[in-house]
Write a protein that holds these residues in place. Structure first.
Motif, short mmCIF file in Angstrom:
data_model
loop_
_atom_site.label_atom_id
_atom_site.label_comp_id
_atom_site.label_asym_id
_atom_site.label_seq_id
_atom_site.Cartn_x
_atom_site.Cartn_y
_atom_site.Cartn_z
N LEU A 154 0.83 -1.20 0.00
CA LEU A 154 0.00 0.00 0.00
C LEU A 154 0.87 1.25 0.00
CD1 LEU A 154 -2.79 1.41 0.34
CD2 LEU A 154 -2.47 1.15 2.80
N GLU A 155 1.90 1.29 0.84
CA GLU A 155 2.77 2.46 0.93
C GLU A 155 3.63 2.63 -0.32
OE1 GLU A 155 4.90 1.76 4.55
OE2 GLU A 155 3.27 2.56 5.80
N ASP A 156 3.99 1.52 -0.98
CA ASP A 156 4.83 1.59 -2.17
C ASP A 156 4.05 1.88 -3.45
OD1 ASP A 156 6.97 1.05 -0.56
OD2 ASP A 156 7.08 -1.09 -1.07
N GLU A 157 2.79 1.43 -3.51
CA GLU A 157 2.04 1.54 -4.76
C GLU A 157 0.76 2.38 -4.63
OE1 GLU A 157 1.26 -2.43 -6.10
OE2 GLU A 157 3.34 -3.05 -5.82
N GLY A 158 -0.13 1.97 -3.72
CA GLY A 158 -1.45 2.58 -3.65
C GLY A 158 -1.45 4.04 -3.20
N LEU A 159 -0.79 4.32 -2.08
CA LEU A 159 -0.81 5.69 -1.56
C LEU A 159 -0.08 6.69 -2.46
CD1 LEU A 159 -0.48 5.06 2.28
CD2 LEU A 159 -2.51 5.70 0.97
N PRO A 160 1.06 6.33 -3.05
CA PRO A 160 1.68 7.30 -3.98
C PRO A 160 0.77 7.63 -5.17
CG PRO A 160 3.29 5.66 -3.33
CD PRO A 160 1.96 5.21 -2.79
N ARG A 161 0.06 6.63 -5.69
CA ARG A 161 -0.87 6.89 -6.81
C ARG A 161 -2.01 7.80 -6.37
NH1 ARG A 161 0.50 1.89 -9.21
NH2 ARG A 161 -0.84 0.65 -7.89
N LEU A 162 -2.53 7.57 -5.15
CA LEU A 162 -3.60 8.42 -4.65
C LEU A 162 -3.11 9.86 -4.49
CD1 LEU A 162 -6.49 8.71 -3.48
CD2 LEU A 162 -5.47 8.27 -1.22
N ARG A 163 -1.94 10.04 -3.88
CA ARG A 163 -1.41 11.40 -3.71
C ARG A 163 -1.20 12.08 -5.06
NH1 ARG A 163 1.70 8.79 0.42
NH2 ARG A 163 3.46 8.66 -1.00
N GLN A 164 -0.71 11.33 -6.03
CA GLN A 164 -0.50 11.90 -7.37
C GLN A 164 -1.83 12.28 -8.00
OE1 GLN A 164 1.23 9.19 -10.19
NE2 GLN A 164 1.61 10.79 -11.70
N ALA A 165 -2.82 11.43 -7.88
CA ALA A 165 -4.13 11.72 -8.48
C ALA A 165 -4.79 12.93 -7.84
CB ALA A 165 -5.04 10.49 -8.36
N LEU A 166 -4.61 13.08 -6.52
CA LEU A 166 -5.23 14.20 -5.82
C LEU A 166 -4.34 15.45 -5.80
CD1 LEU A 166 -6.77 12.32 -2.75
CD2 LEU A 166 -7.91 13.05 -4.86
N GLU A 167 -3.13 15.31 -6.34
CA GLU A 167 -2.16 16.40 -6.37
C GLU A 167 -1.86 16.91 -4.96
OE1 GLU A 167 -3.80 19.26 -9.08
OE2 GLU A 167 -3.36 18.02 -10.83
N LEU A 168 -1.55 15.96 -4.08
CA LEU A 168 -1.23 16.27 -2.69
C LEU A 168 0.13 15.71 -2.34
CD1 LEU A 168 -4.66 15.35 -1.07
CD2 LEU A 168 -3.76 17.65 -1.42
N ASP A 169 0.85 16.40 -1.46
CA ASP A 169 2.16 15.91 -1.03
C ASP A 169 2.02 14.80 0.01
OD1 ASP A 169 3.48 17.71 -2.68
OD2 ASP A 169 3.47 19.28 -1.15
N THR A 170 1.08 14.98 0.94
CA THR A 170 0.87 13.97 1.98
C THR A 170 -0.62 13.78 2.21
OG1 THR A 170 0.88 15.59 3.77
CG2 THR A 170 3.01 14.59 3.21
N VAL A 171 -0.97 12.58 2.62
CA VAL A 171 -2.33 12.27 3.05
C VAL A 171 -2.20 11.42 4.32
CG1 VAL A 171 -4.50 11.13 2.49
CG2 VAL A 171 -3.22 12.29 0.69
N PRO A 172 -2.42 12.02 5.50
CA PRO A 172 -2.36 11.22 6.73
C PRO A 172 -3.35 10.06 6.64
CG PRO A 172 -2.52 13.56 7.23
CD PRO A 172 -2.74 13.42 5.76
N THR A 173 -2.85 8.86 6.98
CA THR A 173 -3.64 7.66 6.78
C THR A 173 -3.76 6.86 8.07
OG1 THR A 173 -2.82 7.56 4.51
CG2 THR A 173 -3.83 5.57 5.38
N ASP A 174 -4.98 6.44 8.37
CA ASP A 174 -5.27 5.58 9.51
C ASP A 174 -5.72 4.24 8.94
OD1 ASP A 174 -5.78 4.69 12.11
OD2 ASP A 174 -7.86 5.39 12.02
N ILE A 175 -4.97 3.18 9.24
CA ILE A 175 -5.27 1.86 8.69
C ILE A 175 -5.72 0.93 9.80
CG2 ILE A 175 -4.38 -0.11 7.40
CD1 ILE A 175 -2.21 1.76 6.28
N GLU A 176 -6.85 0.28 9.60
CA GLU A 176 -7.35 -0.73 10.54
C GLU A 176 -7.38 -2.06 9.81
OE1 GLU A 176 -11.53 -1.95 12.69
OE2 GLU A 176 -11.13 0.18 12.33
N PHE A 177 -6.62 -3.01 10.32
CA PHE A 177 -6.63 -4.36 9.75
C PHE A 177 -7.58 -5.23 10.54
CE2 PHE A 177 -2.48 -3.00 8.11
CZ PHE A 177 -2.57 -3.44 6.81
N ARG A 178 -8.35 -6.02 9.82
CA ARG A 178 -9.23 -7.02 10.42
C ARG A 178 -8.95 -8.35 9.73
NH1 ARG A 178 -14.98 -3.73 10.34
NH2 ARG A 178 -14.29 -2.00 11.66
#
Length: 188
Positions: A154-178
């Motif tokens: 997620l940190e290597d692929e998903g979140l960088p793509r999201l930040r690029q798509a939203l044109e943001l430098d950072t997006v604080p993320t809270d992850i809950e695993f179940r």
């Protein structure tokens, strides 16, 4: 965020039933006191041969009952809110007006998460204003999956793509695993 679980639903049902019963008892007490109902003599002592408590104790008990009732009502109202709300981001430029639902913005990330090895289900919610968004993820993984592997992907692929798509430098993320069980339902 997620649908109600069985114990939570039972909890709410029992609390609602107890609340209705307490309202009925309170209504009966008030109706008897104001002589609307004539089933019990309002002047009769509740416990015979015992002196009544001082007036201040009755006022203190009534005040505490009101406070507990208001706190219980606040708690019950908080149960109706399932998760953070997702705003609609608006941007006005020289070229026009653009609106984007924050949930629409993170839908591709949730779909991508579902394709990761070991991920059973995923839900993403983006909250906050455009200049300070926060991402909340609920990821249901298989019993034998490693949450660290999913997190690294997620940190290597998903979140960088999201930040690029939203044109943001950072997006604080809270992850809950179940962990998925035989009775795991969809998060949708």
């Amino acid at each position: 965020m997620t649908g109600p679980r069985r114990p939570a639903r039972l909890n709410r049902t029992l609390l609602a039933a107890i609340g209705v019963a307490l309202l009925a008892v309170g209504g009966f007490t008030l109706a008897t006191h104001f002589r609307v109902l004539h089933l019990v003599d309002p002047g009769a002592p509740v416990v015979p041969a015992v002196d009544p408590p001082p007036a201040w104790a009755l006022y203190a008990a009534a005040g505490m009952a009101v406070l507990v009732g208001l706190l219980a009502l606040r708690w019950l109202l908080a149960q109706a809110v399932r998760g953070p709300s997702s705003p609609t981001w608006r941007e006005d430029t020289d070229l026009g007006h653009t609106e984007l639902s924050a949930n629409t913005a993170v839908a591709p990330l949730a779909e991508e998460l579902r394709t990761y090895p070991g991920v059973h289900e995923a839900r993403a919610t983006l909250t906050g204003p455009r200049d300070a968004p926060e991402l909340a993820l609920i990821i249901v993984i298989e019993q034998d999956a490693d949450p660290a592997d999913v997190r690294h992907q997620l940190e290597d692929e998903g979140l960088p793509r999201l930040r690029q798509a939203l044109e943001l430098d950072t997006v604080p993320t809270d992850i809950e695993f179940r962990f998925a069980t035989a009775t795991t339902r969809s998060l949708r």
